[in-house]
Design an enzyme around this catalytic site. Structure first.
Site, PDB file in Angstrom:
ATOM      1  N   LYS A  12       0.488   5.021  -0.644  1.00  0.00           N
ATOM      2  CA  LYS A  12       1.382   6.062  -0.947  1.00  0.00           C
ATOM      3  C   LYS A  12       1.479   6.975  -0.004  1.00  0.00           C
ATOM      4  O   LYS A  12       2.346   8.042   0.096  1.00  0.00           O
ATOM      5  CB  LYS A  12       0.680   6.828  -2.299  1.00  0.00           C
ATOM      6  CG  LYS A  12       0.608   6.170  -3.613  1.00  0.00           C
ATOM      7  CD  LYS A  12       2.183   5.876  -4.074  1.00  0.00           C
ATOM      8  CE  LYS A  12       2.182   5.102  -5.413  1.00  0.00           C
ATOM      9  NZ  LYS A  12       3.158   5.329  -6.184  1.00  0.00           N
TER      10      LYS A  12
HETATM   11  N1  PMP Z   1      -1.621   1.087  -7.288  1.00  0.00           N
HETATM   12  C1  PMP Z   1      -1.976   2.180  -7.286  1.00  0.00           C
HETATM   13  C2  PMP Z   1      -3.792   2.471  -7.412  1.00  0.00           C
HETATM   14  C3  PMP Z   1      -1.151   3.299  -7.215  1.00  0.00           C
HETATM   15  O1  PMP Z   1      -1.466   4.522  -7.361  1.00  0.00           O
HETATM   16  C4  PMP Z   1       0.147   3.069  -7.440  1.00  0.00           C
HETATM   17  C5  PMP Z   1       1.357   4.145  -7.650  1.00  0.00           C
HETATM   18  N2  PMP Z   1       1.461   4.940  -8.596  1.00  0.00           N
HETATM   19  C6  PMP Z   1       0.748   1.574  -7.627  1.00  0.00           C
HETATM   20  C7  PMP Z   1      -0.282   0.782  -7.630  1.00  0.00           C
HETATM   21  C8  PMP Z   1       2.115   1.139  -7.875  1.00  0.00           C
HETATM   22  O2  PMP Z   1       3.040   1.273  -6.803  1.00  0.00           O
HETATM   23  P1  PMP Z   1       4.550   1.973  -7.000  1.00  0.00           P
HETATM   24  O3  PMP Z   1       4.289   3.191  -7.771  1.00  0.00           O
HETATM   25  O4  PMP Z   1       5.047   2.015  -6.066  1.00  0.00           O
HETATM   26  O5  PMP Z   1       5.058   0.971  -8.198  1.00  0.00           O
END
Ligand code: PMP
Length: 316
Positions: free
Chosen positions: A42
């Site tokens: 992120k």
């Molecule tokens: N794993 C974790 C620990 C996350 O914080 C996130 C983001 N919400 C994701 C996976 C999923 O990624 P995305 O939001 O890009 O689909």
């Protein structure tokens, strides 16, 4: 000299590691996004969203950033906010671990905790509270990772090209956990433009909307950061070729095996994605399968890596 001018310049270029102990045939490789400086993938989108807001004049010097976040986007935002002189208010659901809250406070953010077991429309939900705080706070800007095009764009511009270059274009399958859908959308779109036959697998926790067949299938689950109870604008269903549904129990068992067997200390959504990836890598032995590991096990020391917690929740 190899000196980054600041910590955000160290985001990206995370390594690929073969998971040959978990999967001896050797066609399963992990992208260790938890080695980003803030500890998760992120970091990439947080910086992208702040820079977009600055370019558009939505964020003024000294302004306040308000975001509902499972923690990792908050850390990325907090890191960039600290460097650029913004205040961050992170609004979190109470199922998120205490470590994640403490971490955000360590970066100087203010943390607001809301109940998990309410509908998104409920005024107590973390989405609603973030909306209200944004309306009430002068100079507030809400990046909203669930609708912000800078979220998938960061993965289209960075993570996708890295995967392409690091595998010399030999990647056949990419396996990605679904949260906002930013990762799968950005990475999947970039790789399919380079290689139309590339296969994209979206992994979803049991109880989330992406793999629910009926409304009744949408329930709570304990794997953090993945799955949704609504359809985010950032999610592009055209990119995903195959869905894999994974239970909390499967995700957490594999999260522990990753550190015990591979020395890869990743979080529960990583374990979840690896469960899906092991199924696909077994089904497609001639394909190079790459799975994205979004965050670090350090966020879950009091949960997935704690026997009492695992026992109390019926996982061991
Ligand atoms: N794993 C974790 C620990 C996350 O914080 C996130 C983001 N919400 C994701 C996976 C999923 O990624 P995305 O939001 O890009 O689909």
């Amino acid at each position: 000299m190899q000196i980054h001018e600041d910590i955000v310049a160290a985001i990206g270029n995370t390594p690929l590691v073969r998971l040959s102990r978990l999967h001896p045939p050797g066609n399963l490789v992990a992208k260790l996004e938890y080695l980003n400086p803030g500890g998760s993938t992120k970091d990439r989108i947080a910086l992208g969203m702040i820079e977009r807001a600055e370019r558009n004049g939505w964020l003024q010097p000294g302004g306040t950033i308000i975001e509902p976040t499972s923690g990792n986007t908050g850390v990325g935002l907090a890191m960039a906010a600290a460097l650029r002189g913004y205040k961050l208010i992170a609004v979190m659901a109470d199922k998120q671990s205490e470590e994640k809250r403490a971490l955000l406070r360590a970066y100087g953010a203010e943390v607001v905790v809301c109940p998990t077991d309410v509908e998104p429309e409920d005024p107590r939900s973390y989405y609603s509270v973030a909306d209200r705080l944004t309306r009430e706070t002068p100079g507030a800007y809400r990046p909203d990772q669930y609708s912000n095009p800078a979220n998938p764009r960061a993965h289209y511009e960075q993570t996708g090209p890295e995967l392409w270059e690091q595998t010399n274009g030999e990647i056949d399958v990419v396996v990605i956990g679904l949260g906002t859908g930013g990762s799968v959308g950005g990475i999947g779109r970039y790789l399919k433009e380079r290689k139309p036959e590339l296969w994209v697998v979206g992994v979803d926790p049991e109880g989330s909307i992406y793999t629910a067949e009926t409304e009744a299938d949408i329930t709570t689950y304990l794997t953090e950061g993945v799955g949704e109870d609504f359809w985010p604008e950032t999610y592009d269903p055209d990119i995903v070729d195959q869905y894999e549904m994974v239970t909390d129990a499967e995700a957490f068992a594999t999260t522990r095996r990753l550190s015990e067997v591979e020395g890869v200390f990743a979080g529960g959504s990583s374990g979840m994605a690896v469960v899906g990836a092991l199924r696909v890598a077994t089904d497609r032995p001639d394909d190079l399968v790459v799975v994205v590991l979004p965050d670090s096990g350090r966020n879950y020391i009091s949960k997935i890596f704690n026997d009492d917690w695992m026992h109390d929740n019926g996982f061991i």
